[in-house]
Design a protein around this motif. Structure first.
Motif, PDB file in Angstrom:
ATOM      1  N   GLU A  99      10.931  15.312  -9.570  1.00  0.00           N
ATOM      2  CA  GLU A  99      11.228  15.463  -8.139  1.00  0.00           C
ATOM      3  C   GLU A  99      10.503  16.683  -7.568  1.00  0.00           C
ATOM      4  N   LEU A 100      10.522  17.760  -8.300  1.00  0.00           N
ATOM      5  CA  LEU A 100       9.852  18.971  -7.844  1.00  0.00           C
ATOM      6  C   LEU A 100       8.357  18.737  -7.655  1.00  0.00           C
ATOM      7  N   LEU A 101       7.736  18.094  -8.636  1.00  0.00           N
ATOM      8  CA  LEU A 101       6.292  17.857  -8.561  1.00  0.00           C
ATOM      9  C   LEU A 101       5.917  16.895  -7.439  1.00  0.00           C
ATOM     10  N   THR A 102       6.770  15.925  -7.141  1.00  0.00           N
ATOM     11  CA  THR A 102       6.447  14.977  -6.075  1.00  0.00           C
ATOM     12  C   THR A 102       6.756  15.539  -4.698  1.00  0.00           C
ATOM     13  N   GLN A 103       7.637  16.529  -4.600  1.00  0.00           N
ATOM     14  CA  GLN A 103       7.986  17.090  -3.302  1.00  0.00           C
ATOM     15  C   GLN A 103       7.157  18.315  -2.937  1.00  0.00           C
ATOM     16  N   ALA A 104       6.560  18.951  -3.909  1.00  0.00           N
ATOM     17  CA  ALA A 104       5.774  20.152  -3.637  1.00  0.00           C
ATOM     18  C   ALA A 104       4.497  19.775  -2.904  1.00  0.00           C
ATOM     19  N   ARG A 105       4.086  20.621  -2.002  1.00  0.00           N
ATOM     20  CA  ARG A 105       2.860  20.351  -1.251  1.00  0.00           C
ATOM     21  C   ARG A 105       1.642  20.418  -2.165  1.00  0.00           C
ATOM     22  N   ARG A 106       1.492  21.459  -2.878  1.00  0.00           N
ATOM     23  CA  ARG A 106       0.370  21.615  -3.796  1.00  0.00           C
ATOM     24  C   ARG A 106       0.828  22.494  -4.954  1.00  0.00           C
ATOM     25  N   PRO A 107       1.432  21.893  -5.952  1.00  0.00           N
ATOM     26  CA  PRO A 107       1.938  22.703  -7.061  1.00  0.00           C
ATOM     27  C   PRO A 107       0.800  23.196  -7.950  1.00  0.00           C
ATOM     28  N   ALA A 108       1.083  24.224  -8.691  1.00  0.00           N
ATOM     29  CA  ALA A 108       0.218  24.671  -9.777  1.00  0.00           C
ATOM     30  C   ALA A 108       1.042  24.537 -11.044  1.00  0.00           C
ATOM     31  N   LEU A 109       0.408  24.151 -12.118  1.00  0.00           N
ATOM     32  CA  LEU A 109       1.110  24.004 -13.391  1.00  0.00           C
ATOM     33  C   LEU A 109       0.804  25.215 -14.261  1.00  0.00           C
ATOM     34  N   VAL A 110       1.835  25.879 -14.733  1.00  0.00           N
ATOM     35  CA  VAL A 110       1.682  26.982 -15.672  1.00  0.00           C
ATOM     36  C   VAL A 110       2.110  26.439 -17.028  1.00  0.00           C
ATOM     37  N   VAL A 111       1.168  26.399 -17.967  1.00  0.00           N
ATOM     38  CA  VAL A 111       1.419  25.743 -19.245  1.00  0.00           C
ATOM     39  C   VAL A 111       1.141  26.723 -20.383  1.00  0.00           C
ATOM     40  N   GLY A 112       2.127  26.853 -21.258  1.00  0.00           N
ATOM     41  CA  GLY A 112       1.994  27.720 -22.423  1.00  0.00           C
ATOM     42  C   GLY A 112       1.794  26.922 -23.689  1.00  0.00           C
ATOM     43  N   ASN A 113       2.081  27.557 -24.808  1.00  0.00           N
ATOM     44  CA  ASN A 113       1.807  26.948 -26.102  1.00  0.00           C
ATOM     45  C   ASN A 113       2.678  25.736 -26.419  1.00  0.00           C
ATOM     46  N   GLY A 114       3.756  25.540 -25.696  1.00  0.00           N
ATOM     47  CA  GLY A 114       4.619  24.394 -25.964  1.00  0.00           C
ATOM     48  C   GLY A 114       3.887  23.067 -25.927  1.00  0.00           C
ATOM     49  N   VAL A 115       2.838  22.964 -25.127  1.00  0.00           N
ATOM     50  CA  VAL A 115       2.086  21.710 -25.031  1.00  0.00           C
ATOM     51  C   VAL A 115       1.476  21.333 -26.378  1.00  0.00           C
ATOM     52  N   ASN A 116       1.193  22.306 -27.219  1.00  0.00           N
ATOM     53  CA  ASN A 116       0.606  22.019 -28.526  1.00  0.00           C
ATOM     54  C   ASN A 116       1.616  21.447 -29.516  1.00  0.00           C
TER      55      ASN A 116
ATOM     56  N   LYS B 162      -7.023  25.506  -4.019  1.00  0.00           N
ATOM     57  CA  LYS B 162      -7.270  24.228  -3.352  1.00  0.00           C
ATOM     58  C   LYS B 162      -8.007  23.242  -4.238  1.00  0.00           C
ATOM     59  N   GLY B 163      -7.417  22.905  -5.332  1.00  0.00           N
ATOM     60  CA  GLY B 163      -8.020  21.870  -6.157  1.00  0.00           C
ATOM     61  C   GLY B 163      -7.719  22.041  -7.629  1.00  0.00           C
ATOM     62  N   PHE B 164      -8.070  21.012  -8.363  1.00  0.00           N
ATOM     63  CA  PHE B 164      -7.847  20.982  -9.807  1.00  0.00           C
ATOM     64  C   PHE B 164      -8.883  21.834 -10.522  1.00  0.00           C
ATOM     65  N   GLY B 165      -8.400  22.649 -11.392  1.00  0.00           N
ATOM     66  CA  GLY B 165      -9.231  23.436 -12.282  1.00  0.00           C
ATOM     67  C   GLY B 165      -8.350  23.987 -13.380  1.00  0.00           C
ATOM     68  N   ILE B 166      -8.965  24.390 -14.466  1.00  0.00           N
ATOM     69  CA  ILE B 166      -8.220  24.932 -15.602  1.00  0.00           C
ATOM     70  C   ILE B 166      -8.579  26.411 -15.723  1.00  0.00           C
ATOM     71  N   TRP B 167      -7.559  27.240 -15.595  1.00  0.00           N
ATOM     72  CA  TRP B 167      -7.712  28.692 -15.615  1.00  0.00           C
ATOM     73  C   TRP B 167      -6.981  29.251 -16.831  1.00  0.00           C
ATOM     74  N   HIS B 168      -7.602  30.167 -17.561  1.00  0.00           N
ATOM     75  CA  HIS B 168      -6.989  30.793 -18.736  1.00  0.00           C
ATOM     76  C   HIS B 168      -6.548  32.202 -18.369  1.00  0.00           C
ATOM     77  N   LEU B 169      -5.241  32.446 -18.428  1.00  0.00           N
ATOM     78  CA  LEU B 169      -4.679  33.710 -17.976  1.00  0.00           C
ATOM     79  C   LEU B 169      -4.803  34.855 -18.974  1.00  0.00           C
ATOM     80  N   HIS B 170      -4.844  34.543 -20.265  1.00  0.00           N
ATOM     81  CA  HIS B 170      -4.866  35.588 -21.293  1.00  0.00           C
ATOM     82  C   HIS B 170      -6.140  35.544 -22.123  1.00  0.00           C
ATOM     83  N   GLY B 171      -7.201  35.026 -21.546  1.00  0.00           N
ATOM     84  CA  GLY B 171      -8.469  34.929 -22.251  1.00  0.00           C
ATOM     85  C   GLY B 171      -8.740  33.517 -22.721  1.00  0.00           C
ATOM     86  N   MET B 172      -9.981  33.301 -23.153  1.00  0.00           N
ATOM     87  CA  MET B 172     -10.372  31.955 -23.578  1.00  0.00           C
ATOM     88  C   MET B 172     -11.268  32.017 -24.803  1.00  0.00           C
ATOM     89  N   GLU B 173     -11.175  30.965 -25.618  1.00  0.00           N
ATOM     90  CA  GLU B 173     -11.903  30.957 -26.882  1.00  0.00           C
ATOM     91  C   GLU B 173     -13.408  31.079 -26.687  1.00  0.00           C
TER      92      GLU B 173
END
Length: 180
Positions: free
Chosen positions: A5-22, A154-165
């Motif tokens: 519900e939150l994702l469908t109602q938000a105007r333009r959400p940003a996803l903050v994703v940590g290690n749980g996705v792994n 304003k758009g899809f992109g992947i940003w690394h907050l704590h550095g990148m490999e």
């Protein structure tokens, strides 16, 4: 309110994703941050028990690894090398596909490139029109996206907050990295 519900109602959400996705969609030891840390602990801090390591905060553990490894070891590169065999899971693909379809940026605290690998249309971009110049230590103007991005909001992109490999010296591990 549910996440859906939150994702469908938000105007333009940003996803903050940590290690749980792994933890989803792969084999038990695939993309395992815990296994990676355990291997490095055994390699560089053999006297540090698993129980003691689990009682430490992650920055404390990284600092213990740095001390154990010594000055001649580039621990950031060790982490990158240990992640070399990792592969994106269905969870990475589903999140990236949803974010691209909904033009939502992904802000990840992960160093690995699983989101980029799960969405091959993404190309690395260094934003040159930003006030911050490019540096391998702080690549905050680096994004992976399928189209040119001029505004991170304003758009899809992947940003690394704590550095990148891709830039091991950008990876923030212990307290000294965050303070430095």
């Amino acid at each position: 309110m549910t996440l859906r519900e939150l994702l469908t109602q938000a105007r333009r959400p940003a996803l903050v994703v940590g290690n749980g996705v792994n933890l989803y969609g792969g084999s038990k030891n695939a993309n395992s941050w815990s296994a990676l840390l355990a291997d490095l602990r055994k390699k560089y801090c053999g006297g540090l028990s698993e129980e003691s390591a689990e009682a430490m905060s992650l920055p404390e553990l990284y600092d213990a690894l740095t001390i154990g490894a010594g000055a001649s070891v580039d621990l950031q590169r060790e982490f990158v090398g240990a992640m070399a065999e990792w592969a994106p899971t269905d969870a990475h693909r589903q999140i990236a596909t949803w974010a691209a379809k909904n033009e939502a940026p992904i802000l990840t605290t992960n160093f690995d490139g699983m989101f980029e690998r799960s969405f091959p249309a993404c190309k690395l971009q260094i934003l040159t029109d930003r006030d911050v110049g490019f540096t391998r230590f702080y690549p905050w103007n680096v994004v992976s996206a399928p189209t040119t991005i001029s505004d991170p909001l304003k758009g899809f992109g992947i940003w690394h907050l704590h550095g990148m490999e891709r830039y091991p010296s950008s990876i923030r591990l212990g307290l000294t990295h965050y303070m430095g």
